[in-house]
Write an enzyme that holds these catalytic residues in place. Structure first.
Site, PDB file in Angstrom:
ATOM      1  N   ARG A 172      32.166  47.949  50.888  1.00  0.00           N
ATOM      2  CA  ARG A 172      31.370  47.118  49.993  1.00  0.00           C
ATOM      3  C   ARG A 172      29.884  47.377  50.227  1.00  0.00           C
ATOM      4  NH1 ARG A 172      35.337  43.528  52.084  1.00  0.00           N
ATOM      5  NH2 ARG A 172      36.766  42.712  50.488  1.00  0.00           N
ATOM      6  N   ARG A 195      33.615  52.088  45.296  1.00  0.00           N
ATOM      7  CA  ARG A 195      34.697  51.448  46.057  1.00  0.00           C
ATOM      8  C   ARG A 195      36.012  51.559  45.278  1.00  0.00           C
ATOM      9  NH1 ARG A 195      35.955  47.467  49.879  1.00  0.00           N
ATOM     10  NH2 ARG A 195      37.232  45.716  49.169  1.00  0.00           N
ATOM     11  N   HIS A 248      41.051  43.685  51.847  1.00  0.00           N
ATOM     12  CA  HIS A 248      41.515  42.592  51.003  1.00  0.00           C
ATOM     13  C   HIS A 248      42.365  41.636  51.830  1.00  0.00           C
ATOM     14  CE1 HIS A 248      41.106  45.097  47.045  1.00  0.00           C
ATOM     15  NE2 HIS A 248      39.956  44.612  47.467  1.00  0.00           N
ATOM     16  N   HIS A 262      29.923  49.335  43.490  1.00  0.00           N
ATOM     17  CA  HIS A 262      31.307  48.858  43.570  1.00  0.00           C
ATOM     18  C   HIS A 262      32.253  49.804  42.844  1.00  0.00           C
ATOM     19  CE1 HIS A 262      33.507  45.456  45.177  1.00  0.00           C
ATOM     20  NE2 HIS A 262      34.328  45.535  44.146  1.00  0.00           N
ATOM     21  N   TYR A 265      44.579  47.905  40.796  1.00  0.00           N
ATOM     22  CA  TYR A 265      44.499  49.367  40.751  1.00  0.00           C
ATOM     23  C   TYR A 265      45.763  49.968  40.151  1.00  0.00           C
ATOM     24  CZ  TYR A 265      40.495  48.573  43.746  1.00  0.00           C
ATOM     25  OH  TYR A 265      39.300  48.125  44.239  1.00  0.00           O
ATOM     26  N   LYS A 298      33.918  41.006  54.233  1.00  0.00           N
ATOM     27  CA  LYS A 298      33.975  39.696  53.593  1.00  0.00           C
ATOM     28  C   LYS A 298      34.857  38.759  54.418  1.00  0.00           C
ATOM     29  CE  LYS A 298      34.601  37.878  48.916  1.00  0.00           C
ATOM     30  NZ  LYS A 298      35.052  38.238  47.547  1.00  0.00           N
TER      31      LYS A 298
END
Length: 329
Positions: free
Chosen positions: A159, A259, A282, A256, A291, A184
């Site tokens: 990120r 990414r 994630h 992004h 995806y 995150k």
């Protein structure tokens, strides 16, 4: 000092840090939301910011602020919902202390987030990646730094916040080369580096250590690059890359997007979705499922598996001679 001002100071100086232990990025986002809200109310109600109290944070005014974000500032639905979350976080903390404002506060706390539609993920194909990586000027330090930054991002899928926080101690190029980051939700993870990335980063680090500061990707004086700086550099190189790869002009590319490109490359290589979720940091695979929807090759393979035995695999193509085709019906 009125009740709203006291609540804001209490939340951001004590509650957010000690009781919730929110991350710096979350606190910054919440702070910016309240700054924008107070400025909006000041302009709308013609009242100085210091005079605003909970009676100004009505359902009507908050709705007007959220609509202002969407229609005048051009924010998307997800940003609108994030701003609402920031408003509700402070109000929810203040409610027990100010029961006299309960009617006003509870109306705002009852706001549901606006429903969103998940857009199709945009990513770069190999030719576009090659054009982007070739865009930085290798004859100067800034170009060599940007090439290393873009190459590492496309391969690792970090990120933008993770890239900004990297130091040269976070990258390990010896046995089992990898880069460590805190992502995150303060989740720490290690992302392997390919041999091509190791070669690029080895060359870059040999020059990087001669400059001040500890940031892995730094500015002219050793300071870490900001999010805006990264997006600005990417936009500059996209303009250059579009000259050799015109298909880039049709895409909205951000950091992004790189990414997403890393994730799609892993998916195309046959990597399981659960592994990709761990790779990207994630919390679960629901975010990674997007995806699968973006990969047309997977859908085409599914169609080919369900075709009748006597049908040739592949996408239907009409016969070149329409008259012959009509005759054969």
């Amino acid at each position: 000092m009125n009740a709203l001002a006291i609540s804001l100071q209490t939340y951001f100086t004590t509650f957010a840090h000690t009781q919730r232990d929110l991350s710096a990025n979350t606190i910054t986002s919440y702070r910016d939301t309240w700054r924008m809200l107070l400025k909006y109310l000041t302009a709308t109600l013609k009242v100085p910011a210091d005079a605003l109290d909970f009676d100004a944070i009505t359902a009507t005014n908050v709705t007007g602020f959220l609509d202002h974000l969407e229609h005048e500032r051009g924010n998307g639905t997800r940003t609108r919902n994030a701003r609402l979350t920031a408003i509700r976080a402070v109000l929810g903390r203040a409610l027990p202390d100010y029961p006299e404002h309960a009617a006003t506060i509870t109306h705002v706390l009852a706001f549901p987030p606006k429903r969103t539609t998940r857009p199709v993920i945009e990513f770069l194909i190999p030719d576009q990646v090659d054009a982007l990586l070739a865009a930085p000027d290798p004859t100067n330090w800034t170009g060599r730094r940007d090439h290393a930054l873009l190459a590492m991002t496309v391969q690792t899928g970090l990120r933008i916040s993770e890239i900004c926080s990297l130091t040269h101690d976070d990258i390990h190029l010896g046995t089992g080369p990898h880069i460590a980051c805190t992502g995150k939700g303060r989740h720490q993870r290690i992302t392997p580096l390919t041999q091509a990335t190791v070669s690029t980063m080895t060359t870059y680090l040999a020059e990087r250590i001669t400059r001040p500061g500890t940031a892995l990707f730094c500015g002219p004086h050793g300071q870490p690059l900001s999010r805006d700086a990264l997006e600005h550099r990417l936009a500059k190189h996209l303009a250059t890359a579009t000259a050799t790869c015109p298909s880039l002009a049709a895409k909205h590319v951000t950091m992004h997007t790189l990414r997403h490109t890393a994730a799609m490359n892993l998916l195309a290589a046959g990597v399981d979705v659960s592994v990709i979720a761990l790779w990207l940091g994630h919390a679960d695979t629901h975010s990674t499922d997007a995806y699968l929807h973006a990969d047309l090759a997977i859908k085409q393979a599914a169609i080919d598996r369900t075709r009748p035995p006597d049908v040739k695999p592949g996408t239907y193509q009409p016969e070149p001679d329409i008259l012959a085709w009509l005759t054969s019906l």
